[in-house]
Scaffold this motif. Structure first.
Motif, PDB file in Angstrom:
ATOM      1  N   ASP A   1       1.448  -8.709  -2.187  1.00  0.00           N
ATOM      2  CA  ASP A   1       0.160  -8.197  -1.707  1.00  0.00           C
ATOM      3  C   ASP A   1      -0.915  -9.237  -1.969  1.00  0.00           C
ATOM      4  OD1 ASP A   1      -0.707  -5.104  -0.859  1.00  0.00           O
ATOM      5  OD2 ASP A   1      -2.375  -6.388  -1.487  1.00  0.00           O
ATOM      6  N   ILE A   2      -1.871  -9.271  -1.048  1.00  0.00           N
ATOM      7  CA  ILE A   2      -2.968 -10.234  -1.140  1.00  0.00           C
ATOM      8  C   ILE A   2      -3.984  -9.807  -2.207  1.00  0.00           C
ATOM      9  CG2 ILE A   2      -4.512  -9.155   0.571  1.00  0.00           C
ATOM     10  CD1 ILE A   2      -4.763 -11.877   1.888  1.00  0.00           C
TER      11      ILE A   2
ATOM     12  N   ARG B   1      -8.848   8.526   3.518  1.00  0.00           N
ATOM     13  CA  ARG B   1      -9.214   7.865   4.780  1.00  0.00           C
ATOM     14  C   ARG B   1      -9.378   8.925   5.879  1.00  0.00           C
ATOM     15  NH1 ARG B   1      -4.834   2.959   4.523  1.00  0.00           N
ATOM     16  NH2 ARG B   1      -3.550   4.606   3.627  1.00  0.00           N
TER      17      ARG B   1
ATOM     18  N   GLU C   1       7.707   3.621  10.509  1.00  0.00           N
ATOM     19  CA  GLU C   1       7.882   4.508   9.357  1.00  0.00           C
ATOM     20  C   GLU C   1       7.313   5.887   9.669  1.00  0.00           C
ATOM     21  OE1 GLU C   1       9.589   4.208   6.507  1.00  0.00           O
ATOM     22  OE2 GLU C   1       9.033   6.307   6.485  1.00  0.00           O
TER      23      GLU C   1
ATOM     24  N   THR D   1      -2.955  -1.781   9.988  1.00  0.00           N
ATOM     25  CA  THR D   1      -3.268  -1.960  11.418  1.00  0.00           C
ATOM     26  C   THR D   1      -4.459  -1.064  11.748  1.00  0.00           C
ATOM     27  OG1 THR D   1      -1.512  -0.342  11.869  1.00  0.00           O
ATOM     28  CG2 THR D   1      -0.974  -2.647  12.247  1.00  0.00           C
TER      29      THR D   1
ATOM     30  N   GLY E   1       0.840  -1.202   0.000  1.00  0.00           N
ATOM     31  CA  GLY E   1       0.000   0.000   0.000  1.00  0.00           C
ATOM     32  C   GLY E   1       0.869   1.243   0.000  1.00  0.00           C
ATOM     33  N   TYR E   2       0.408   2.279   0.671  1.00  0.00           N
ATOM     34  CA  TYR E   2       1.145   3.550   0.676  1.00  0.00           C
ATOM     35  C   TYR E   2       2.564   3.363   1.220  1.00  0.00           C
ATOM     36  CZ  TYR E   2      -2.977   6.152  -0.704  1.00  0.00           C
ATOM     37  OH  TYR E   2      -4.037   6.642  -1.426  1.00  0.00           O
ATOM     38  N   VAL E   3       2.686   2.642   2.320  1.00  0.00           N
ATOM     39  CA  VAL E   3       4.009   2.465   2.924  1.00  0.00           C
ATOM     40  C   VAL E   3       4.822   1.395   2.193  1.00  0.00           C
ATOM     41  CG1 VAL E   3       5.201   1.668   5.014  1.00  0.00           C
ATOM     42  CG2 VAL E   3       3.370   3.332   5.201  1.00  0.00           C
TER      43      VAL E   3
ATOM     44  N   THR F   1       2.597   0.501  11.920  1.00  0.00           N
ATOM     45  CA  THR F   1       2.494   1.129  13.241  1.00  0.00           C
ATOM     46  C   THR F   1       1.779   0.150  14.165  1.00  0.00           C
ATOM     47  OG1 THR F   1       2.385   3.258  12.154  1.00  0.00           O
ATOM     48  CG2 THR F   1       1.635   3.173  14.450  1.00  0.00           C
TER      49      THR F   1
ATOM     50  N   GLU G   1       2.492  11.074   3.643  1.00  0.00           N
ATOM     51  CA  GLU G   1       1.904  10.969   2.313  1.00  0.00           C
ATOM     52  C   GLU G   1       1.996  12.340   1.657  1.00  0.00           C
ATOM     53  OE1 GLU G   1      -1.994   9.183   2.381  1.00  0.00           O
ATOM     54  OE2 GLU G   1      -1.242   7.490   3.522  1.00  0.00           O
TER      55      GLU G   1
ATOM     56  N   LYS H   1      -6.318   6.997  13.919  1.00  0.00           N
ATOM     57  CA  LYS H   1      -6.255   5.645  14.489  1.00  0.00           C
ATOM     58  C   LYS H   1      -5.119   5.506  15.499  1.00  0.00           C
ATOM     59  CE  LYS H   1      -3.422   3.011  11.208  1.00  0.00           C
ATOM     60  NZ  LYS H   1      -2.218   2.955  12.014  1.00  0.00           N
TER      61      LYS H   1
ATOM     62  N   LYS I   1      -4.382  -5.284  -7.460  1.00  0.00           N
ATOM     63  CA  LYS I   1      -3.272  -4.354  -7.220  1.00  0.00           C
ATOM     64  C   LYS I   1      -1.996  -4.891  -7.871  1.00  0.00           C
ATOM     65  CE  LYS I   1      -3.661  -1.827  -3.161  1.00  0.00           C
ATOM     66  NZ  LYS I   1      -3.516  -1.549  -1.730  1.00  0.00           N
TER      67      LYS I   1
HETATM   68  N1  LIG Z   1       0.050   5.749   5.088  1.00  0.00           N
HETATM   69  C1  LIG Z   1       0.948   6.404   5.808  1.00  0.00           C
HETATM   70  O1  LIG Z   1       1.193   7.603   5.612  1.00  0.00           O
HETATM   71  C2  LIG Z   1       1.714   5.694   6.896  1.00  0.00           C
HETATM   72  C3  LIG Z   1       2.858   6.299   7.438  1.00  0.00           C
HETATM   73  C4  LIG Z   1       3.558   5.634   8.437  1.00  0.00           C
HETATM   74  C5  LIG Z   1       3.112   4.404   8.896  1.00  0.00           C
HETATM   75  N2  LIG Z   1       1.979   3.850   8.379  1.00  0.00           N
HETATM   76  C6  LIG Z   1       1.558   2.534   8.878  1.00  0.00           C
HETATM   77  O2  LIG Z   1       1.959   1.551   7.912  1.00  0.00           O
HETATM   78  C7  LIG Z   1       1.009   0.476   7.866  1.00  0.00           C
HETATM   79  C8  LIG Z   1       0.485   0.308   6.448  1.00  0.00           C
HETATM   80  O3  LIG Z   1      -0.190   1.498   6.086  1.00  0.00           O
HETATM   81  P1  LIG Z   1      -0.597   1.816   4.586  1.00  0.00           P
HETATM   82  O4  LIG Z   1      -1.130   3.207   4.575  1.00  0.00           O
HETATM   83  O5  LIG Z   1       0.522   1.461   3.665  1.00  0.00           O
HETATM   84  O6  LIG Z   1      -1.790   0.778   4.395  1.00  0.00           O
HETATM   85  P2  LIG Z   1      -2.499   0.341   3.040  1.00  0.00           P
HETATM   86  O7  LIG Z   1      -3.855  -0.070   3.400  1.00  0.00           O
HETATM   87  O8  LIG Z   1      -2.294   1.411   2.010  1.00  0.00           O
HETATM   88  O9  LIG Z   1      -1.651  -0.925   2.560  1.00  0.00           O
HETATM   89  C9  LIG Z   1      -1.669  -2.170   3.164  1.00  0.00           C
HETATM   90  C10 LIG Z   1      -1.563  -3.247   2.095  1.00  0.00           C
HETATM   91  O10 LIG Z   1      -1.473  -4.526   2.720  1.00  0.00           O
HETATM   92  C11 LIG Z   1      -2.167  -5.460   1.911  1.00  0.00           C
HETATM   93  N3  LIG Z   1      -2.462  -6.672   2.661  1.00  0.00           N
HETATM   94  C12 LIG Z   1      -3.434  -6.905   3.585  1.00  0.00           C
HETATM   95  N4  LIG Z   1      -3.351  -8.164   4.056  1.00  0.00           N
HETATM   96  C13 LIG Z   1      -2.295  -8.736   3.430  1.00  0.00           C
HETATM   97  C14 LIG Z   1      -1.697 -10.013   3.500  1.00  0.00           C
HETATM   98  N5  LIG Z   1      -2.153 -10.942   4.309  1.00  0.00           N
HETATM   99  N6  LIG Z   1      -0.637 -10.263   2.700  1.00  0.00           N
HETATM  100  C15 LIG Z   1      -0.156  -9.317   1.856  1.00  0.00           C
HETATM  101  N7  LIG Z   1      -0.675  -8.087   1.757  1.00  0.00           N
HETATM  102  C16 LIG Z   1      -1.728  -7.794   2.526  1.00  0.00           C
HETATM  103  C17 LIG Z   1      -3.383  -4.688   1.441  1.00  0.00           C
HETATM  104  O11 LIG Z   1      -3.972  -5.280   0.296  1.00  0.00           O
HETATM  105  C18 LIG Z   1      -2.765  -3.313   1.163  1.00  0.00           C
HETATM  106  O12 LIG Z   1      -2.328  -3.199  -0.174  1.00  0.00           O
HETATM  107  C19 LIG Z   1      -0.061   0.844   8.903  1.00  0.00           C
HETATM  108  O13 LIG Z   1       0.259   0.247  10.124  1.00  0.00           O
HETATM  109  C20 LIG Z   1       0.071   2.354   9.024  1.00  0.00           C
HETATM  110  O14 LIG Z   1      -0.377   2.830  10.275  1.00  0.00           O
HETATM  111  C21 LIG Z   1       1.290   4.459   7.379  1.00  0.00           C
END
Ligand SMILES: NC(=O)c1ccc[n+]([C@@H]2O[C@H](COP(=O)([O-])OP(=O)(O)OC[C@H]3O[C@@H](n4cnc5c(N)ncnc54)[C@H](O)[C@@H]3O)[C@@H](O)[C@H]2O)c1
Length: 437
Positions: free
Chosen positions: A30-31, A329, A149, A86, A9-11, A121, A153, A264, A35
């Protein structure tokens, strides 16, 4: 180094692409097969400035690959990042089902010594839980490291490539050496890698986000008080931000913080506190104030239309929770759309990047304009939800005659009060007097 990133995803996508850029061989897992299919076709799944260029280079040069197959993705990987969601559970705590689920799956398929890195996180104690799950079935040696991290964004690539600091939680010397090698290209300018234990690293991330959310919320409360006392929050921001103990950033008043992290993470930290029998009063207040702040302009809007929004058309500029991202979000715009529709208003929206994501959530309940000016055609009022640069200096001449009433409700304080008075607008903003036409 051979790296696997689980969760794209984003991270995860930024992590994987940036580490490929520093010469590593990266496979992102990724699941979500749609994507992965899209990424394998060379198309990005998120909007993030600067990501397109390095994504294209690294996929073309064969350093960045994507798969849905965990075992295939982690094959020969020396490090495995967990960049999984999370989200908040029903009780506000971080839901660890994605992380622990993958941890269960990893045990039997690890083939060599591997460093497993919690990038998500996660609450204090998660690295221990991940370790336990993997250890149940693992046949090889491994370490679990906490490496939260801090990217933002909208500037994620820049943040990742030049981090202010890298926080690494581990007690293992072996894992420490691997992490140092991995991050060396990103800290060449001398920014520190800060080593600590796993629990402290996990808590560092929550402390950072909660502190920033608190800083924003504090300014929003000052803004609310300014409105009552006829002071100007912009002046106060400059007055206090120049104090080096306070700093200039995160002092802009507005309609609250949103996004996938602050809401969150504040909630999860408060839950951790209550689990440990600690009453974290500031965090409770931060959540309460922010909740109210998101729809702060609604009472002004309702009053302007004599309490009746039925049949009125309201144009919304900005949908993303902040500029330079398509992420919606917990975006304040969504809360306002809901309130506007509840009050019987019609809503026309425009955002440079987030329209598709909003369409998926809101569908045909709102109209989607092709540009900011189209959104204003025949609208009764304009509300500004996100501070995209293109909204900062709009063509006010072009706006003449499009909006039915010269009235703007600005949740991001984009314009000077004196300019709006001169242009003949009634202009509501946050923490400043209302400019009356
Ligand atoms: N978005 C931000 O700016 C940011 C910054 C710092 C930390 N974080 C933390 O990083 C983590 C991820 O955040 P995000 O924004 O990237 O989330 P996201 O929802 O964009 O990405 C998560 C990805 O994980 C995939 N996924 C779910 N279950 C899976 C599995 N079993 N196997 C493989 N892939 C799977 C989803 O399909 C999705 O693509 C969170 O804990 C978030 O709090 C996010």
């Amino acid at each position: 180094m051979k790296i696997a990133v689980v969760g794209t995803g984003y991270v995860g996508l930024v992590t994987g692409t940036c580490f490929a850029e520093t010469g590593n061989q990266v496979t992102c897992v990724d699941i979500d097969s749609r994507k992965v299919e899209k990424l394998n076709k060379g198309k990005l799944t998120i909007y993030e400035p600067g990501l397109d260029v390095i994504f294209e280079r690294n996929t073309k040069e064969g350093r960045l690959k994507f798969t849905t197959n965990l075992a295939e993705g982690i094959k020969e990987a020396q490090v495995i990042f967990l960049a999984l969601p999370t989200p908040p559970g029903e009780d506000g705590s971080a839901d660890l089902k994605y992380i622990l689920g993958v941890a269960n799956d990893l045990g039997p398929i690890l083939e060599n010594y591997t460093v497993i890195i919690d990038k998500s996180t996660v609450p204090v104690g998660t690295a221990e839980k991940v370790h336990e799950r993997i250890a149940k079935n693992a046949k090889v040696e491994f370490d679990v490291v906490s490496n939260p991290e801090f990217l933002r964004e909208g500037v994620a690539v820049e943040d990742f490539m030049k981090p202010d600091r890298v926080v690494i939680g581990t007690k293992s010397e072996k894992a420490k050496r691997v992490m140092e090698k991995l991050y060396a290209p990103l800290v060449r300018q001398g920014n520190p890698i800060i080593f600590m234990d796993e629990r402290s690293a996990e808590m560092t991330k929550y402390a950072a986000n909660a502190f920033l959310a608190m800083k924003i919320t504090f300014m929003n409360e000052i803004a609310n008080l300014c409105e009552k006392t006829n002071a100007n929050v912009d002046d106060i921001r400059r007055g206090i931000g120049t104090d080096s103990r306070i700093g200039k950033r995160f002092l802009f008043a507005g309609i609250g913080y949103g996004g996938s992290c602050f809401p969150k993470d504040v909630q999860a930290l408060e839950k951790t506190a209550s689990d440990y029998d600690y009453d974290f009063k500031i965090l409770k207040s931060v959540m309460k104030v922010n909740e109210k702040q998101k729809t702060k302009l609604m009472p002004h809007l309702k009053k302007y239309f004599n309490g009746d929004l039925k049949g009125k058309t309201i144009a919304l500029w900005g949908l993303a929770f902040k500029p330079h991202t398509d992420d919606i979000r917990e975006a304040p715009a969504l809360y306002n759309i809901k309130e506007l529709r509840k009050a019987g208003a019609k809503v026309v929206v425009y955002d440079p990047e987030a329209m598709e994501n909003v369409r998926e959530v809101v569908g045909k309940k709102v109209k989607y304009a092709k540009n900011p000016y189209e959104a204003l055609q025949g609208a009764d009022a304009l509300m500004i939800m996100t501070e995209w640069p293109e909204f900062r200096t709009p063509d006010f001449e072009k706006m003449e005659g499009t909006l039915k009433n010269k009235v703007i409700f600005d949740g991001r304080n984009l314009y000077e009060l004196k300019d709006m008075k001169e242009l003949g607008y009634t202009y509501f903003s946050i923490g400043r007097e209302t400019a009356k036409a």
